[in-house]
Design a protein around this motif. Structure first.
Motif, PDB file in Angstrom:
ATOM      1  N   GLU A  89      59.626  39.045  59.422  1.00 49.59           N
ATOM      2  CA  GLU A  89      60.228  39.411  60.683  1.00 49.59           C
ATOM      3  C   GLU A  89      61.678  39.250  61.054  1.00 49.59           C
ATOM      4  O   GLU A  89      62.421  39.708  61.814  1.00 49.59           O
ATOM      5  N   ARG A  90      62.172  38.063  59.986  1.00 49.80           N
ATOM      6  CA  ARG A  90      63.455  37.807  60.422  1.00 49.80           C
ATOM      7  C   ARG A  90      64.512  38.256  59.401  1.00 49.80           C
ATOM      8  O   ARG A  90      65.461  38.004  59.174  1.00 49.80           O
ATOM      9  N   ALA A  91      64.013  39.398  58.657  1.00 54.65           N
ATOM     10  CA  ALA A  91      65.100  40.127  57.887  1.00 54.65           C
ATOM     11  C   ALA A  91      66.413  40.457  58.544  1.00 54.65           C
ATOM     12  O   ALA A  91      66.274  40.715  59.741  1.00 54.65           O
ATOM     13  N   ILE A  92      67.205  40.503  57.692  1.00 54.19           N
ATOM     14  CA  ILE A  92      68.645  40.705  58.263  1.00 54.19           C
ATOM     15  C   ILE A  92      68.789  42.327  58.581  1.00 54.19           C
ATOM     16  O   ILE A  92      69.646  42.716  59.606  1.00 54.19           O
ATOM     17  N   GLY A  93      68.102  42.852  57.760  1.00 51.19           N
ATOM     18  CA  GLY A  93      68.126  44.519  58.128  1.00 51.19           C
ATOM     19  C   GLY A  93      69.651  45.046  57.419  1.00 51.19           C
ATOM     20  O   GLY A  93      70.199  45.740  57.986  1.00 51.19           O
ATOM     21  N   THR A  94      69.629  44.577  56.178  1.00 48.74           N
ATOM     22  CA  THR A  94      70.865  44.797  55.390  1.00 48.74           C
ATOM     23  C   THR A  94      70.960  46.119  54.787  1.00 48.74           C
ATOM     24  O   THR A  94      69.929  47.039  55.010  1.00 48.74           O
ATOM     25  N   THR A  95      72.000  46.700  54.318  1.00 50.75           N
ATOM     26  CA  THR A  95      72.026  48.044  53.776  1.00 50.75           C
ATOM     27  C   THR A  95      71.364  48.085  52.574  1.00 50.75           C
ATOM     28  O   THR A  95      71.574  49.236  51.919  1.00 50.75           O
ATOM     29  N   ARG A  96      71.070  46.995  52.021  1.00 44.55           N
ATOM     30  CA  ARG A  96      70.339  46.952  50.400  1.00 44.55           C
ATOM     31  C   ARG A  96      71.212  47.526  49.586  1.00 44.55           C
ATOM     32  O   ARG A  96      70.822  48.241  48.794  1.00 44.55           O
ATOM     33  N   ARG A  97      72.532  47.049  49.834  1.00 40.28           N
ATOM     34  CA  ARG A  97      73.619  47.504  48.741  1.00 40.28           C
ATOM     35  C   ARG A  97      73.900  46.289  47.581  1.00 40.28           C
ATOM     36  O   ARG A  97      74.770  46.331  47.104  1.00 40.28           O
ATOM     37  N   GLY A  98      73.077  45.485  47.980  1.00 42.01           N
ATOM     38  CA  GLY A  98      73.534  44.076  47.148  1.00 42.01           C
ATOM     39  C   GLY A  98      74.445  43.041  47.446  1.00 42.01           C
ATOM     40  O   GLY A  98      75.068  42.457  46.536  1.00 42.01           O
ATOM     41  N   ILE A  99      74.974  43.265  48.751  1.00 43.25           N
ATOM     42  CA  ILE A  99      75.945  42.647  49.180  1.00 43.25           C
ATOM     43  C   ILE A  99      75.829  41.143  49.222  1.00 43.25           C
ATOM     44  O   ILE A  99      76.542  40.187  48.656  1.00 43.25           O
ATOM     45  N   GLY A 100      74.920  40.688  49.942  1.00 43.02           N
ATOM     46  CA  GLY A 100      74.597  39.136  50.092  1.00 43.02           C
ATOM     47  C   GLY A 100      74.351  38.338  48.774  1.00 43.02           C
ATOM     48  O   GLY A 100      75.181  37.665  48.348  1.00 43.02           O
ATOM     49  N   PRO A 101      73.355  39.024  48.016  1.00 39.79           N
ATOM     50  CA  PRO A 101      73.447  38.306  46.392  1.00 39.79           C
ATOM     51  C   PRO A 101      74.710  38.379  45.624  1.00 39.79           C
ATOM     52  O   PRO A 101      74.815  37.515  45.222  1.00 39.79           O
ATOM     53  N   THR A 102      75.185  39.226  45.785  1.00 43.30           N
ATOM     54  CA  THR A 102      76.764  39.370  45.117  1.00 43.30           C
ATOM     55  C   THR A 102      77.600  38.351  45.541  1.00 43.30           C
ATOM     56  O   THR A 102      78.367  37.614  44.968  1.00 43.30           O
ATOM     57  N   ALA A 103      77.494  38.178  46.876  1.00 40.18           N
ATOM     58  CA  ALA A 103      78.445  37.105  47.301  1.00 40.18           C
ATOM     59  C   ALA A 103      77.814  35.846  46.952  1.00 40.18           C
ATOM     60  O   ALA A 103      78.722  34.774  46.943  1.00 40.18           O
ATOM     61  N   VAL A 104      76.513  35.450  47.099  1.00 40.38           N
ATOM     62  CA  VAL A 104      76.017  34.282  46.597  1.00 40.38           C
ATOM     63  C   VAL A 104      76.553  33.877  45.098  1.00 40.38           C
ATOM     64  O   VAL A 104      76.797  32.672  44.728  1.00 40.38           O
TER      65      VAL A 104
END
Ligand code: IMP
Length: 417
Positions: free
Chosen positions: A120-135
């Protein structure tokens, strides 16, 4: 050295594509310095509507575009965008930084796992891989454009990334093969973009830096953790492009006449019901990248003051005055109860408790196509007095001049003040 940064002052979708295109007329180079294919800069060019994800929208207008080190690149999206852009702009030249980070299948898979783990606390990302690529970038296992030129390094890096995310069973050879092929088929130049930008600036050309997302999605200053994984403020230009901070001459903040946000996270002036639905349908407020309905809210001057200060905003380009037209009883948030002017709550729990204080302003009649043409021709004085009052109210509160006002989707539908 005339250089300008176009930056979103809200939660993205302020109309930066159109603004950047407008300001890129006569420019030498249009530059993307942050974000990735999570962005969708809409621009109407040559009678067609484009949603630019990686190539700066201004590039369509000035013919030369740069994608810098601060950008997360999806090679397939880039190939598709190059193809579409050249249908109307065959001479478009694109230069890509060898230091830009590449989004892989592994990042897309990691994002699915991370978002579902948050429930339920999902960010609601665009699912384009941005967060993991930044990590990956900050975890120092990331794959950069330059690595695509060396087959052994590419395979090694993919192995590191798969191990980092503990994604077993991935066919890394096939992945390397496919990334290489995609890269080789791109018709662009890979070069030290910081030098390209500096050369343009020192030879007197204008450069337009086109920020992606908006200030409240900034990874440092936004509504964390409901943010994106980039620096979305004007400050992102320097690390994103490799140009000295003092080479940025002016900052244009783009604000929409109301507020929207996609994805989860706090939104103090959020509206529900008829008014929200009306603005959503009149304004076509659906995500340019994901098609999700955008959440709608009244204009929030507390949030905007925080954003104009953070960005060092010299002037505001206010968009979508036309979308608000025809509504009666407009509200504008002027304060959060108990907060000092210029402050913004830091934590989610503080944000969820804020109580916005509203001023009520009178609406103005619908701006149709005929009026739009008249207003553009005759200028600010031709805008309805209530619309002018709205603009001036905002300006007085923020202490930043509104220099341009968007009254329609076209690049030319702009009132200069
Ligand atoms: P991500 O950038 O895909 O990781 O998504 C993080 C948050 O930023 C989500 O709420 C997205 O909806 C939002 N977001 C990312 N890019 C944009 C954009 O270009 N416009 C508006 N919201 C965006």
């Amino acid at each position: 050295m005339p250089s300008v940064v176009v930056v979103g002052l809200q939660w993205g979708d302020e109309g930066k594509g159109k603004v950047a295109a407008y300001l890129s007329k006569g420019a030498r180079l249009a530059v993307r310095y942050n974000g990735g294919p999570n962005a969708g800069h809409t621009v109407v060019y040559s009678g067609r509507t484009f949603r630019m994800h990686l190539i700066p929208a201004g590039g369509l207008v000035c013919g030369r575009a740069a994608i810098c080190s601060g950008v997360y690149v999806d090679l397939r999206t880039l190939a598709e965008e190059l193809r579409e852009s050249r249908e109307v702009r065959p001479d478009l030249k694109v230069v890509l930084s060898p230091r830009a980070q590449v989004i892989t299948e592994l990042a897309l898979r990691a994002e699915e796992l991370l978002e579902s783990m948050r429930g339920e606390r999902a960010i609601g990302t665009t699912r384009r891989g941005i967060g993991p690529t930044a990590v990956e970038r900050f975890g120092r296992v990331g794959l950069r454009v330059a690595d695509l030129l060396e087959r052994e390094t590419l395979k090694e890096k993919l192995g590191d990334i798969a191990a980092f995310w503990r994604l077993e069973g991935s066919d890394l050879d096939a992945m390397a093969e496919s990334l290489s092929e995609q890269f080789m088929s791109l018709d662009l130049e890979v070069a030290e973009v910081s030098r390209v930008i500096r050369d343009h600036l020192t030879s007197g050309g204008t450069v337009v830096f086109e920020g992606a997302q908006g200030t409240m999605l900034d990874v440092y200053y936004g509504t964390y953790p409901y943010v994106t994984s980039s620096v979305t403020t004007s400050a992102g230009v320097s690390p994103g492009c490799g140009v000295p901070v003092r080479w940025v001459d002016s900052v244009v903040g783009v604000a929409k006449a109301y507020t929207t946000r996609v994805g989860a996270g706090p939104f103090p002036t959020e509206l529900h019901g008829d008014a929200a639905e009306r603005i959503r349908s009149t304004g076509g407020e659906y995500g340019a990248t994901t098609g999700r309905p955008r959440r709608i809210g009244w204009l929030d001057l507390v949030q905007l003051k925080f954003a104009t200060d953070l960005n060092g905003t010299d002037r505001i380009f206010l968009t979508r005055i036309d979308t608000l037209s025809g509504l009666t009883g407009l509200k504008v948030c002027t304060a959060y109860e108990g907060y000092k002017d210029g402050d913004y709550p830091v934590t989610l729990s503080e944000l969820s408790k804020v109580r916005p204080v509203y001023a009520e302003l009178e609406g103005w009649p619908v701006i149709d196509d005929v009026q739009r043409t008249t207003i553009v021709r005759e200028g600010y004085g031709a805008l309805h007095p209530n619309a002018r009052r709205y603009v001036e109210f905002l300006e007085e509160h923020l202490g930043t001049p509104v220099k341009q006002i968007g009254i329609g989707p076209g690049v030319e539908d702009v009132v200069e003040r």
